[in-house]
Design a protein around this motif. Structure first.
Motif, mmCIF file in Angstrom:
data_model
loop_
_atom_site.group_PDB
_atom_site.id
_atom_site.type_symbol
_atom_site.label_atom_id
_atom_site.label_comp_id
_atom_site.label_asym_id
_atom_site.label_seq_id
_atom_site.Cartn_x
_atom_site.Cartn_y
_atom_site.Cartn_z
ATOM 1 N N ILE A 169 0.811 -1.306 0.052
ATOM 2 C CA ILE A 169 0.144 -0.043 -0.147
ATOM 3 C C ILE A 169 0.966 1.175 -0.016
ATOM 4 N N ILE A 170 2.135 1.216 0.752
ATOM 5 C CA ILE A 170 2.742 2.640 0.863
ATOM 6 C C ILE A 170 3.457 2.742 -0.490
ATOM 7 N N THR A 171 3.753 1.844 -1.067
ATOM 8 C CA THR A 171 4.285 1.952 -2.641
ATOM 9 C C THR A 171 3.466 2.366 -3.552
ATOM 10 N N LEU A 172 2.217 1.748 -3.336
ATOM 11 C CA LEU A 172 1.319 2.018 -4.203
ATOM 12 C C LEU A 172 0.579 3.726 -4.203
ATOM 13 N N ILE A 173 0.267 3.997 -2.804
ATOM 14 C CA ILE A 173 0.120 5.506 -2.919
ATOM 15 C C ILE A 173 1.112 6.144 -3.267
ATOM 16 N N GLY A 174 2.208 5.905 -2.899
ATOM 17 C CA GLY A 174 3.448 6.914 -3.277
ATOM 18 C C GLY A 174 3.699 7.128 -4.979
ATOM 19 N N LEU A 175 3.095 5.816 -5.663
ATOM 20 C CA LEU A 175 3.323 5.929 -6.982
ATOM 21 C C LEU A 175 2.069 6.533 -7.792
ATOM 22 N N LEU A 176 0.938 6.407 -7.044
ATOM 23 C CA LEU A 176 -0.460 7.115 -7.555
ATOM 24 C C LEU A 176 -0.317 8.668 -7.998
ATOM 25 N N PHE A 177 0.502 9.182 -7.260
ATOM 26 C CA PHE A 177 0.351 10.868 -7.526
ATOM 27 C C PHE A 177 1.708 11.333 -8.175
ATOM 28 N N PHE A 178 2.855 10.555 -8.360
ATOM 29 C CA PHE A 178 3.831 11.320 -9.078
ATOM 30 C C PHE A 178 3.709 10.929 -10.511
ATOM 31 N N SER A 179 2.451 10.481 -11.180
ATOM 32 C CA SER A 179 2.344 10.471 -12.621
ATOM 33 C C SER A 179 2.100 11.487 -13.174
ATOM 34 N N LEU A 180 1.741 12.862 -12.466
ATOM 35 C CA LEU A 180 1.612 13.930 -13.109
ATOM 36 C C LEU A 180 2.934 14.507 -13.991
ATOM 37 N N PRO A 181 2.843 14.997 -15.035
ATOM 38 C CA PRO A 181 3.772 15.177 -15.951
ATOM 39 C C PRO A 181 4.567 16.446 -15.398
ATOM 40 N N LEU A 182 5.749 16.663 -15.600
ATOM 41 C CA LEU A 182 6.683 17.827 -15.246
ATOM 42 C C LEU A 182 7.257 18.407 -16.728
ATOM 43 N N MET A 183 6.990 19.847 -16.940
ATOM 44 C CA MET A 183 7.194 20.139 -18.351
ATOM 45 C C MET A 183 7.771 21.497 -18.215
ATOM 46 N N ALA A 184 8.019 22.192 -19.459
ATOM 47 C CA ALA A 184 8.465 23.328 -19.531
ATOM 48 C C ALA A 184 7.429 24.310 -19.872
ATOM 49 N N GLN A 185 7.551 25.637 -19.690
ATOM 50 C CA GLN A 185 6.537 26.612 -20.003
ATOM 51 C C GLN A 185 6.259 26.999 -21.390
ATOM 52 N N ASP A 186 5.065 27.128 -21.688
ATOM 53 C CA ASP A 186 4.859 27.852 -22.900
ATOM 54 C C ASP A 186 3.631 28.569 -22.812
ATOM 55 N N ALA A 187 2.926 29.110 -24.219
ATOM 56 C CA ALA A 187 1.927 29.966 -24.080
ATOM 57 C C ALA A 187 0.597 29.278 -23.744
ATOM 58 N N CYS A 188 0.405 27.983 -23.681
ATOM 59 C CA CYS A 188 -0.709 27.021 -23.788
ATOM 60 C C CYS A 188 -0.878 26.936 -22.220
ATOM 61 N N SER A 189 -0.162 26.523 -21.162
ATOM 62 C CA SER A 189 -0.382 26.507 -19.954
ATOM 63 C C SER A 189 0.800 26.929 -19.151
ATOM 64 N N THR A 190 0.492 27.516 -17.918
ATOM 65 C CA THR A 190 1.631 27.917 -16.934
ATOM 66 C C THR A 190 2.370 27.100 -16.382
ATOM 67 N N TYR A 191 1.472 25.867 -15.787
ATOM 68 C CA TYR A 191 2.330 25.063 -15.135
ATOM 69 C C TYR A 191 2.592 23.431 -15.505
ATOM 70 N N PHE A 192 1.595 23.077 -16.776
ATOM 71 C CA PHE A 192 1.965 21.925 -17.439
ATOM 72 C C PHE A 192 1.817 22.230 -18.983
ATOM 73 N N PRO A 193 2.706 22.924 -19.479
ATOM 74 C CA PRO A 193 2.924 23.332 -20.966
ATOM 75 C C PRO A 193 3.477 22.216 -21.559
ATOM 76 N N PHE A 194 3.201 22.283 -22.957
ATOM 77 C CA PHE A 194 3.849 21.028 -23.682
ATOM 78 C C PHE A 194 5.008 21.367 -24.466
ATOM 79 N N LYS A 195 6.034 20.370 -24.727
ATOM 80 C CA LYS A 195 7.232 20.582 -25.596
ATOM 81 C C LYS A 195 7.464 19.271 -25.950
ATOM 82 N N GLU A 196 7.392 18.955 -27.107
ATOM 83 C CA GLU A 196 7.710 17.386 -27.690
ATOM 84 C C GLU A 196 9.084 17.214 -27.382
ATOM 85 N N GLY A 197 9.236 15.859 -27.047
ATOM 86 C CA GLY A 197 10.860 15.421 -26.287
ATOM 87 C C GLY A 197 11.223 15.878 -24.887
ATOM 88 N N ALA A 198 10.619 16.543 -24.256
ATOM 89 C CA ALA A 198 10.787 17.198 -22.703
ATOM 90 C C ALA A 198 11.070 15.725 -22.158
#
Length: 225
Positions: free
Chosen positions: A5-34
Motif C-alpha cells: 500500500i505505501i508503494t502504491l500510494i507513493g506511485l499514484l500521484f507522481f504520474s503527473l507530468p513535469l514540463m517546460a513553460q509555454d503559452a498554452c499552460s503555465t504549469y503543465f505546458p507542452f514541449k515534444e521531446g521533454a
C-alpha cells in the motif's frame, strides 16, 4: 493478490507530468521531446522506484506522455501512456495517470475497464483557491470474477507558496493539498501534499496516513527540455 500500500500510494500521484513553460499552460505546458524523472522514497528516505517520463507527441493541444517505471535497482518494471490536454486556461490530465503503472503489470492477465474524471490544473493558481475533485474507477475481470477499485481526490486546495530544493534544483512553488479515498475491498483514507512550480510542474509530493504520519514522498530528480 498482495499490494504494497505505501508503494502504491507513493506511485499514484507522481504520474503527473513535469514540463517546460509555454503559452498554452503555465504549469503543465507542452514541449515534444521533454524528459523528466521522478524518484519515490519511503518515509525513511530509502529509494523505492523511479519513473522516467517523455512527451512523445503533441497533436491538437493533446500531449502523449510515455512513462517507464523502474525499481530501486534500476530494473524496468513496466511502461504506460496517457494524455494531457491543454485548453489555454488549464490542463486536464487523463484519469489513467492516477493508476499506479506497476498495477498494469500485476493485472496484465485480467480484462481491465477504467473510467473517471481528469485531474485539472488552472493557469491562474493562487493561495486560497479550491480545485476540482478527480476520480478513477476500475473494474478487473478474470474468469468471470470481478474486482472493483475506486479512488477519489477530494478537497483539493492551494494552501501556500514555498521554495523547494531537490537534486533537480531550487523552485518557487505553490503548495497544494488534498484527501484521497481508496476502495478496494476495504476503504482507505490518505492525505497528500504537492509542490508545483511555474514552468516545471510537480516538484515534490508527500503522502500521509489518516493520522497525519508520513508514509513516503516523491521528488523531481531530473528535467530536460
Amino acid at each position: 493478490m498482495k499490494i504494497k500500500i505505501i508503494t502504491l500510494i507513493g506511485l499514484l500521484f507522481f504520474s503527473l507530468p513535469l514540463m517546460a513553460q509555454d503559452a498554452c499552460s503555465t504549469y503543465f505546458p507542452f514541449k515534444e521531446g521533454a524528459k523528466f524523472e521522478i524518484t519515490s522514497f519511503n518515509k525513511k528516505g530509502k529509494k523505492e522506484s523511479v519513473v522516467n517520463y517523455e512527451i512523445t507527441s503533441i497533436n491538437n493541444n493533446v500531449a502523449n506522455i510515455k512513462a517507464k517505471i523502474s525499481d530501486a535497482k534500476g530494473k524496468e518494471v513496466t511502461t504506460t501512456e496517457y494524455n494531457v490536454t491543454c485548453d489555454g486556461n488549464s490542463v486536464s490530465i487523463d484519469f489513467k495517470s492516477l493508476m499506479n503503472p506497476d498495477m498494469f503489470e500485476q493485472y496484465k492477465d485480467m480484462d481491465m475497464e477504467m473510467s473517471g474524471t481528469n485531474v485539472e490544473f488552472p493557469n491562474n493558481l493562487k493561495v486560497g483557491q479550491t480545485l476540482k475533485d478527480a476520480n478513477l474507477k476500475m473494474t478487473l475481470n478474470m474468469s468471470g470474477i470481478k474486482m472493483n477499485m475506486t479512488m477519489d481526490m477530494l478537497n483539493r486546495t492551494v494552501d501556500a507558496k514555498e521554495s523547494v530544493t531537490t537534486t533537480a534544483g531550487t523552485f518557487d512553488c505553490f503548495v497544494l493539498s488534498y484527501d484521497t479515498e481508496m476502495k478496494m475491498g476495504m476503504k482507505m483514507n490518505f492525505k497528500n501534499k504537492e509542490w508545483i512550480a511555474k514552468g516545471v510542474g510537480v516538484v515534490k509530493s508527500e503522502n500521509y496516513n489518516k493520522k497525519g504520519k508520513l508514509m513516503g514522498y516523491s521528488e523531481l530528480t531530473s528535467f530536460t527540455k
